[in-house]
Design a protein around this motif. Structure first.
Motif, PDB file in Angstrom:
ATOM      1  N   MET A 122     -32.925   6.877  -6.685  1.00  0.00           N
ATOM      2  CA  MET A 122     -33.879   7.114  -5.601  1.00  0.00           C
ATOM      3  C   MET A 122     -34.248   5.774  -4.950  1.00  0.00           C
ATOM      4  SD  MET A 122     -37.669   8.878  -5.712  1.00  0.00           S
ATOM      5  CE  MET A 122     -37.013  10.481  -6.085  1.00  0.00           C
ATOM      6  N   PRO A 123     -34.212   5.687  -3.628  1.00  0.00           N
ATOM      7  CA  PRO A 123     -34.533   4.431  -2.918  1.00  0.00           C
ATOM      8  C   PRO A 123     -36.046   4.180  -2.888  1.00  0.00           C
ATOM      9  CG  PRO A 123     -33.852   6.136  -1.371  1.00  0.00           C
ATOM     10  CD  PRO A 123     -33.739   6.734  -2.734  1.00  0.00           C
ATOM     11  N   SER A 183     -30.108   9.404   2.573  1.00  0.00           N
ATOM     12  CA  SER A 183     -30.882   8.210   2.205  1.00  0.00           C
ATOM     13  C   SER A 183     -31.134   7.298   3.404  1.00  0.00           C
ATOM     14  CB  SER A 183     -30.169   7.428   1.098  1.00  0.00           C
ATOM     15  OG  SER A 183     -28.877   7.032   1.523  1.00  0.00           O
ATOM     16  N   GLN A 184     -30.279   7.354   4.428  1.00  0.00           N
ATOM     17  CA  GLN A 184     -30.475   6.525   5.621  1.00  0.00           C
ATOM     18  C   GLN A 184     -31.691   6.961   6.441  1.00  0.00           C
ATOM     19  OE1 GLN A 184     -26.828   6.428   7.893  1.00  0.00           O
ATOM     20  NE2 GLN A 184     -25.762   5.200   6.371  1.00  0.00           N
ATOM     21  N   GLU A 217     -32.917  13.687  -6.521  1.00  0.00           N
ATOM     22  CA  GLU A 217     -32.012  12.541  -6.385  1.00  0.00           C
ATOM     23  C   GLU A 217     -30.680  12.938  -5.760  1.00  0.00           C
ATOM     24  OE1 GLU A 217     -30.831   8.621  -6.632  1.00  0.00           O
ATOM     25  OE2 GLU A 217     -32.803   9.374  -7.216  1.00  0.00           O
ATOM     26  N   PHE A 234     -40.107  12.541   0.958  1.00  0.00           N
ATOM     27  CA  PHE A 234     -39.341  11.391   0.479  1.00  0.00           C
ATOM     28  C   PHE A 234     -39.590  11.167  -1.019  1.00  0.00           C
ATOM     29  CE2 PHE A 234     -38.896   8.721   4.672  1.00  0.00           C
ATOM     30  CZ  PHE A 234     -37.999   9.640   5.157  1.00  0.00           C
ATOM     31  N   TRP A 249     -30.034  12.763  -1.749  1.00  0.00           N
ATOM     32  CA  TRP A 249     -29.924  11.532  -0.968  1.00  0.00           C
ATOM     33  C   TRP A 249     -28.499  11.224  -0.508  1.00  0.00           C
ATOM     34  CZ3 TRP A 249     -34.092  10.542   1.271  1.00  0.00           C
ATOM     35  CH2 TRP A 249     -35.332  10.592   0.619  1.00  0.00           C
ATOM     36  N   ASP A 250     -27.504  11.747  -1.204  1.00  0.00           N
ATOM     37  CA  ASP A 250     -26.108  11.498  -0.815  1.00  0.00           C
ATOM     38  C   ASP A 250     -25.567  12.558   0.140  1.00  0.00           C
ATOM     39  OD1 ASP A 250     -25.811   9.163  -2.314  1.00  0.00           O
ATOM     40  OD2 ASP A 250     -25.331  10.294  -4.131  1.00  0.00           O
TER      41      ASP A 250
END
Length: 197
Positions: free
Chosen positions: A1-2, A129-130, A111, A106, A114-115
């Motif tokens: 996770m970012p 994620s961007q 997890e 967010f 996000w991809d």
């Protein structure tokens, strides 16, 4: 996770809210630093952009890809224009609610999401994620555009360090290359730049 980007975005929302809470109906009708847009237009756009983050990331959770805005770019423009003329207190409340929705999603999205692919401008896709960095820079850029005392010196250094190299790399596509070269050598004025984005 970012996690770091999520926290940076949340802090940018908080700074924006501190500024937004100072506006009244007179201020939202004033010109912003964006040509043709009032402060109300900028706030309305920030609300719509937050909604677009939630829209795309929620769809990604379901394994779907949706456009940034309901009704596409025309829908975006209509939403901004309609919102720009609302009372200041309504705009501020909606902005804070929209940003809290972004922060919460967010923070809680699984997890694995996000991809997954989401749509950005045009037909360009990228990983979900961007969206975090996209929202972070959007908030900081338009906080400046409000013209209400938040300046380039207030920008988070982490954002500058990350974003500036790609902006510099793209300058040659936004300006006359010879004028750009002369300016970087201190041999000419800053060239006119085509709009970013």
């Amino acid at each position: 996770m970012p996690v770091a980007d999520i926290e940076a975005c949340r802090l940018s929302h908080q700074r924006l809210h501190a500024t937004a809470r100072t506006v009244d109906d007179g201020v939202v009708r004033r010109p912003s630093l964006l040509p043709g847009w009032t402060v109300g237009h900028v706030l309305s756009h920030l609300i719509g952009n937050a909604d677009s983050m939630v829209r795309r990331l929620s769809a990604a959770q379901e394994g779907e890809i949706v456009s940034r805005y309901e009704g596409g770019e025309a829908g975006r423009a209509e939403q901004i224009e309609a919102g720009a003329h609302r009372p200041a207190d309504e705009l501020v409340v909606e902005l804070i609610q929209a940003d809290h929705a972004v922060d919460e999603l967010f923070r809680t999205v699984p997890e694995s999401v996000w991809d997954r692919p989401v749509l950005f401008s045009g037909d360009r896709q990228g990983p979900a994620s961007q969206l975090i960095f996209s929202r972070w820079r959007e908030v900081e850029t338009h906080h400046l555009d409000l013209g209400l005392g938040y300046t380039a010196q207030d920008l988070p250094q982490a954002l500058v360090d990350r974003w500036l190299p790609s902006l510099i790399e793209g300058l040659s596509a936004r300006a006359d290359p010879k004028a750009l070269l002369a300016w970087t050598l201190g041999r000419g004025p800053a060239p006119e730049l085509a709009a970013w984005g």
